[in-house]
Design a protein around this motif. Structure first.
Motif, PDB file in Angstrom:
ATOM      1  N   GLY A  89       0.818  -1.214   0.000  1.00 54.15           N
ATOM      2  CA  GLY A  89       0.000   0.000   0.000  1.00 54.15           C
ATOM      3  C   GLY A  89       0.849   1.261   0.000  1.00 54.15           C
ATOM      4  O   GLY A  89       2.085   1.200  -0.082  1.00 54.15           O
ATOM      5  N   LEU A  90       0.181   2.398   0.130  1.00 55.20           N
ATOM      6  CA  LEU A  90       0.873   3.696   0.118  1.00 55.20           C
ATOM      7  C   LEU A  90       1.899   3.787   1.246  1.00 55.20           C
ATOM      8  O   LEU A  90       3.045   4.194   1.040  1.00 55.20           O
ATOM      9  N   ARG A  91       1.453   3.374   2.440  1.00 57.74           N
ATOM     10  CA  ARG A  91       2.340   3.450   3.596  1.00 57.74           C
ATOM     11  C   ARG A  91       3.572   2.565   3.397  1.00 57.74           C
ATOM     12  O   ARG A  91       4.687   2.949   3.756  1.00 57.74           O
ATOM     13  N   ALA A  92       3.346   1.395   2.822  1.00 57.52           N
ATOM     14  CA  ALA A  92       4.466   0.478   2.568  1.00 57.52           C
ATOM     15  C   ALA A  92       5.447   1.098   1.583  1.00 57.52           C
ATOM     16  O   ALA A  92       6.662   0.926   1.704  1.00 57.52           O
ATOM     17  N   LEU A  93       4.898   1.847   0.621  1.00 55.31           N
ATOM     18  CA  LEU A  93       5.756   2.475  -0.379  1.00 55.31           C
ATOM     19  C   LEU A  93       6.630   3.561   0.256  1.00 55.31           C
ATOM     20  O   LEU A  93       7.811   3.718  -0.072  1.00 55.31           O
ATOM     21  N   ILE A  94       6.015   4.311   1.193  1.00 52.31           N
ATOM     22  CA  ILE A  94       6.754   5.427   1.805  1.00 52.31           C
ATOM     23  C   ILE A  94       7.669   4.950   2.942  1.00 52.31           C
ATOM     24  O   ILE A  94       8.842   5.273   2.988  1.00 52.31           O
ATOM     25  N   PHE A  95       7.081   4.154   3.852  1.00 57.25           N
ATOM     26  CA  PHE A  95       7.846   3.765   5.052  1.00 57.25           C
ATOM     27  C   PHE A  95       8.381   2.335   5.021  1.00 57.25           C
ATOM     28  O   PHE A  95       9.007   1.882   5.957  1.00 57.25           O
ATOM     29  N   GLY A  96       8.077   1.621   3.987  1.00 54.14           N
ATOM     30  CA  GLY A  96       8.525   0.224   3.897  1.00 54.14           C
ATOM     31  C   GLY A  96       7.421  -0.728   4.312  1.00 54.14           C
ATOM     32  O   GLY A  96       6.540  -0.356   5.103  1.00 54.14           O
ATOM     33  N   PRO A  97       7.474  -1.970   3.810  1.00 54.91           N
ATOM     34  CA  PRO A  97       6.419  -2.942   4.125  1.00 54.91           C
ATOM     35  C   PRO A  97       6.422  -3.335   5.598  1.00 54.91           C
ATOM     36  O   PRO A  97       7.473  -3.315   6.240  1.00 54.91           O
ATOM     37  N   ARG A  98       5.225  -3.663   6.088  1.00 49.90           N
ATOM     38  CA  ARG A  98       5.111  -4.113   7.478  1.00 49.90           C
ATOM     39  C   ARG A  98       4.987  -5.632   7.516  1.00 49.90           C
ATOM     40  O   ARG A  98       4.537  -6.253   6.539  1.00 49.90           O
ATOM     41  N   GLU A  99       5.359  -6.175   8.668  1.00 46.74           N
ATOM     42  CA  GLU A  99       5.367  -7.639   8.785  1.00 46.74           C
ATOM     43  C   GLU A  99       3.939  -8.184   8.964  1.00 46.74           C
ATOM     44  O   GLU A  99       3.105  -7.574   9.630  1.00 46.74           O
ATOM     45  N   ILE A 100       3.704  -9.329   8.353  1.00 46.25           N
ATOM     46  CA  ILE A 100       2.451 -10.043   8.617  1.00 46.25           C
ATOM     47  C   ILE A 100       2.854 -11.205   9.529  1.00 46.25           C
ATOM     48  O   ILE A 100       3.622 -12.078   9.129  1.00 46.25           O
ATOM     49  N   THR A 101       2.359 -11.170  10.761  1.00 44.48           N
ATOM     50  CA  THR A 101       2.841 -12.146  11.737  1.00 44.48           C
ATOM     51  C   THR A 101       2.257 -13.531  11.493  1.00 44.48           C
ATOM     52  O   THR A 101       1.212 -13.669  10.863  1.00 44.48           O
ATOM     53  N   LYS A 102       2.936 -14.516  12.053  1.00 43.00           N
ATOM     54  CA  LYS A 102       2.476 -15.894  11.910  1.00 43.00           C
ATOM     55  C   LYS A 102       1.119 -16.068  12.604  1.00 43.00           C
ATOM     56  O   LYS A 102       0.230 -16.759  12.109  1.00 43.00           O
ATOM     57  N   GLU A 103       0.995 -15.392  13.755  1.00 45.86           N
ATOM     58  CA  GLU A 103      -0.253 -15.477  14.510  1.00 45.86           C
ATOM     59  C   GLU A 103      -1.425 -14.937  13.678  1.00 45.86           C
ATOM     60  O   GLU A 103      -2.508 -15.514  13.648  1.00 45.86           O
ATOM     61  N   GLU A 104      -1.154 -13.832  12.998  1.00 43.81           N
ATOM     62  CA  GLU A 104      -2.153 -13.213  12.126  1.00 43.81           C
ATOM     63  C   GLU A 104      -2.580 -14.200  11.035  1.00 43.81           C
ATOM     64  O   GLU A 104      -3.766 -14.373  10.749  1.00 43.81           O
TER      65      GLU A 104
ATOM     66  N   GLU B 249      -2.249 -17.430  11.099  1.00 46.25           N
ATOM     67  CA  GLU B 249      -2.914 -18.618  11.659  1.00 46.25           C
ATOM     68  C   GLU B 249      -4.387 -18.339  11.944  1.00 46.25           C
ATOM     69  O   GLU B 249      -5.245 -19.185  11.698  1.00 46.25           O
ATOM     70  N   ARG B 250      -4.654 -17.156  12.448  1.00 42.32           N
ATOM     71  CA  ARG B 250      -6.063 -16.772  12.666  1.00 42.32           C
ATOM     72  C   ARG B 250      -6.784 -16.709  11.323  1.00 42.32           C
ATOM     73  O   ARG B 250      -7.921 -17.144  11.188  1.00 42.32           O
ATOM     74  N   TYR B 251      -6.083 -16.162  10.353  1.00 41.60           N
ATOM     75  CA  TYR B 251      -6.694 -16.031   9.025  1.00 41.60           C
ATOM     76  C   TYR B 251      -6.927 -17.411   8.396  1.00 41.60           C
ATOM     77  O   TYR B 251      -7.891 -17.617   7.681  1.00 41.60           O
ATOM     78  N   ARG B 252      -5.997 -18.345   8.710  1.00 39.72           N
ATOM     79  CA  ARG B 252      -6.177 -19.711   8.212  1.00 39.72           C
ATOM     80  C   ARG B 252      -7.482 -20.297   8.759  1.00 39.72           C
ATOM     81  O   ARG B 252      -8.283 -20.852   8.007  1.00 39.72           O
ATOM     82  N   ASP B 253      -7.706 -20.151  10.062  1.00 44.04           N
ATOM     83  CA  ASP B 253      -8.936 -20.684  10.651  1.00 44.04           C
ATOM     84  C   ASP B 253     -10.157 -20.078   9.960  1.00 44.04           C
ATOM     85  O   ASP B 253     -11.109 -20.780   9.618  1.00 44.04           O
ATOM     86  N   GLN B 254     -10.102 -18.766   9.771  1.00 38.78           N
ATOM     87  CA  GLN B 254     -11.250 -18.079   9.151  1.00 38.78           C
ATOM     88  C   GLN B 254     -11.465 -18.539   7.713  1.00 38.78           C
ATOM     89  O   GLN B 254     -12.587 -18.675   7.249  1.00 38.78           O
ATOM     90  N   THR B 255     -10.366 -18.795   7.020  1.00 37.16           N
ATOM     91  CA  THR B 255     -10.472 -19.159   5.610  1.00 37.16           C
ATOM     92  C   THR B 255     -10.876 -20.614   5.412  1.00 37.16           C
ATOM     93  O   THR B 255     -11.629 -20.933   4.502  1.00 37.16           O
ATOM     94  N   TYR B 256     -10.381 -21.487   6.276  1.00 35.01           N
ATOM     95  CA  TYR B 256     -10.704 -22.912   6.109  1.00 35.01           C
ATOM     96  C   TYR B 256     -12.066 -23.267   6.687  1.00 35.01           C
ATOM     97  O   TYR B 256     -12.623 -24.297   6.348  1.00 35.01           O
TER      98      TYR B 256
END
Lengths: 421, 252
Positions: A69-84, A86-93
């Protein structure tokens, strides 16, 4: 991480209008919202919403923007944590990929395809698939999804049924009908035989269609290998039409096989009701005896919403004398999923059961004595729902009903899988 | 090329800035989508994405032109999918959509004639014919713009009221929804006040009508043009692109 998606899919994540329509229809959210199924130990209302199509899209958008996104372009990409993740995996599966969200989406997003690619991404990131689904790849090395012996693929076949080595019509049995819902397979070949159709079966050369791996985000070289072998084996037998009694196999063969084959399939794919009606329309007269029951029809998601086949099974049901046919409140493109799809039955059986009970209630509402469907997987799950509810309702495949109306014997011969069937 | 007033110049400058921000925002978004696959190749970049979208749209036009037109008219211009789900929301959404899109189109027309005016002056050293000037078009488009803005006012007022009176709608709304709804409402109300000021409705305050109108026009440009790629407004671009590029096998 996002390279699994097509560019247009990434655009789709930004096209959600947040109309909330999917929240009204999602069968999984309904169970979670009413706490009939509780995926996590503690669940806030916000957590519950996280399982809806809308919020899954918004979460993916958020993750995408963290990296690009814009912020990533200006300040650099942010980390997507494993915990995040894993929660998303539960929601998706915890999604049956039934596609009701796709039907009602005001932005016309192809959500089913989004969920499947998201699952692929999660597998690649090492957080997917979910629970027992991680064994699918190992299981499928056997050639089928029940780890049964391939040489016993036709163990259900009545001895008096003859099939051709080569024929223009092939019946693709599918793993579930071959090893778990054998009555459906028996009824299907009985009907074809009675209609005088010379047909072929792949027998031990029939390999899993690949559905379970694709739906759970694990399309491996093994799947590709199976698909190509199935197509080549069918072609070798001179097949022009492949008929299916399994909605999952039918969808996979129709929509996914051509992608792996790289061109149009060398044969036509049809559900059994479609094929039988073709014969009827060509002048074949079915000799049907009355079956006195009040029945309702459950559209499998895979042949219904995903392929748009709604009328052939209904036409066939209405041709059977004595059957009183009633429609449930939610049918056709807005039908309620049985809960088994999207590898949920194998991965999250409690969720599959909760949804199936709701579908059975739909049938109770219209006083149906019998639920009919055209998918052995829906049949299994809805039967589990009926059993759990302890009610007096039958669930049967249309082929079985048709065979019985034609006066055919649908008894499954003795075989090692009979007790599981 | 004629002389511009300070107000016109301010608007011209803000318009240019807004368009530049808009284009930059589009680039950010398209670059993001370009991370995905196109024809089996990953990370095709912003240009690759644009190329892909254009090729998909052209493919769909060639495949079935009639269906494509139907998809465009019913799917995008008349948003039949919303109609199918809720007639009430459809009316509200169409009022907002057309109330927004018409002034946007008019804005593009005026910007175009600004450019024509400027180029004409450079090339011939004289003022262009009246029908090639932005002022002519501003006057011509005033009434349709007013009608569109009243539509927008009606639609957005319903959206605001829904959020105020319906708990269910409130619960399902987040910051992005509120920003879209209330920023739109804010700009539209400003436009209404500017118009009433111009008619002298507010007594002595009406003396500030030109300044307030300028303030309104600048705010509107920033919110309706510059912020589009960075907010929920972007769905106005993303949804039509998805519909036209995917072709959509469902009933239109």
């Amino acid at each position: 991480m996002f390279e699994k998606f097509r560019c247009t899919q990434l655009l789709e994540f930004d096209a959600c209008t947040r109309c909330n329509e999917c929240l009204e229809w999602c069968p999984v959210y309904q169970e979670i919202k009413e706490e009939r199924f509780v995926p996590w130990d503690t669940m806030s209302e916000e957590d519950k919403l996280g399982f809806t199509p809308k919020y899954r899209i918004l979460k993916m958008r958020e993750m995408l923007n963290k990296k690009y996104g814009l912020r990533a372009l200006i300040f650099g990409p942010r980390e997507i944590t494993k915990e995040e993740l894993e929660r998303y995996r539960d929601q998706t599966y915890m999604c049956t990929t039934c596609g009701t969200c796709r039907t009602v989406c005001e932005g016309r997003l192809d959500t089913v395809s989004l969920w499947e690619t998201t699952r692929e991404m999660l597998v690649e990131e090492g957080v997917g698939p979910y629970g027992k689904q991680s064994r699918f790849l190992e299981i499928l090395k056997s050639g089928n999804m029940y780890e049964a012996k391939q040489e016993e693929r036709l163990c259900w076949l009545p001895s008096d049924i003859e099939f051709k080595k080569e024929a223009e019509v092939a019946y693709f049995v599918g793993c579930t009908a071959a090893f778990r819902a054998q009555k459906v397979a028996v009824a299907s070949v009985r009907v074809l035989d009675e209609l005088g159709v010379p047909f072929t079966l792949l027998g031990e050369e029939e390999l899993c269609c690949g559905s379970v791996l694709m739906r759970s985000g694990q399309p491996s070289p093994l799947v590709e290998n199976y698909i190509i072998k199935n197509i080549e084996n069918l072609r070798k037998r001179g097949v022009k039409k492949v008929v299916f009694s399994c909605a999952g196999c039918m969808k996979t063969a129709t929509l996914d096989w051509p992608k792996y084959w790289g061109k149009e399939l060398p044969f036509e794919t049809l559900t059994l009701p479609q094929y039988i009606l073709q014969l009827v329309d060509e002048g074949y007269e079915l000799d049907l005896k009355p079956v006195r029951k009040k029945v309702t029809y459950h559209d499998p998601c895979h042949t219904g919403r995903h392929l748009g086949i709604y009328e052939p099974p209904r036409r066939l049901i209405q041709m059977i004398p004595g059957l009183e046919f009633v429609e449930m409140k939610r049918t056709r493109e807005l039908q309620r999923c049985c809960g088994a799809g999207g590898a949920v039955k194998a991965g999250i059986p409690q969720l599959a059961l909760a949804i199936s009970k709701r579908r059975v209630k739909d049938a109770i509402e219209v006083d149906a004595e019998m639920l009919i469907s055209t998918c052995p997987f829906c049949r299994r799950n809805l039967r589990d729902g009926i059993k759990e509810m302890g009610i007096d309702m039958e669930m049967e495949d249309l082929m079985v009903i048709l065979a019985e109306a034609m006066g055919l014997d649908t008894e499954v011969p003795e075989n090692p899988y009979l007790y599981k069937s | 090329m004629g002389y511009y007033s300070g107000e016109e110049l301010s608007i011209a400058v803000v318009s240019s800035i807004s368009i530049a921000i808009f284009v930059f925002g589009l680039y950010i978004q398209f670059r993001k989508y370009g991370v995905g696959k196109a024809d089996g190749t990953s990370k095709v970049g912003a240009i690759g994405f644009v190329r892909l979208i254009l090729s998909l749209i052209l493919k769909n036009i060639k495949k079935d032109p009639k269906r494509f037109v139907k998809l465009f008219v019913f799917g995008i211009l008349f948003q039949r999918m919303i109609f199918r789900r809720s007639k009430f929301r459809w009316v509200m959404h169409l009022m907002i959509f057309w109330g927004w899109i018409l002034p946007f189109i008019f804005f593009i027309v005026i910007v175009f004639f600004w450019m024509v005016d400027w180029i004409y002056g450079r090339m011939y050293g004289v003022e262009p014919p009246i029908y090639l000037t932005p002022n002519f078009w501003m006057e011509e488009l005033e009434t349709p713009t007013n009608i569109a803005e009243y539509m927008l006012l009606g639609g957005i007022s319903v959206a605001v009221v829904r959020r105020l009176i319906s708990k269910a709608v409130r619960e399902m709304s987040d910051f992005h929804d509120y920003f879209l709804t209330f920023s739109l409402f804010f700009v539209v109300i400003m436009g209404l006040i500017a118009e009433l000021m111009g008619k002298g409705v507010f007594g002595e305050l009406s003396n500030y009508a030109p300044q307030f109108t300028l303030f309104y026009e600048i705010t509107a440009l920033l919110i309706f043009v510059a912020l589009v790629p960075f907010t929920k407004y972007f769905h106005m671009i993303a949804v039509p692109l998805v519909i036209l590029a995917l072709g959509d096998d469902r009933d239109v």
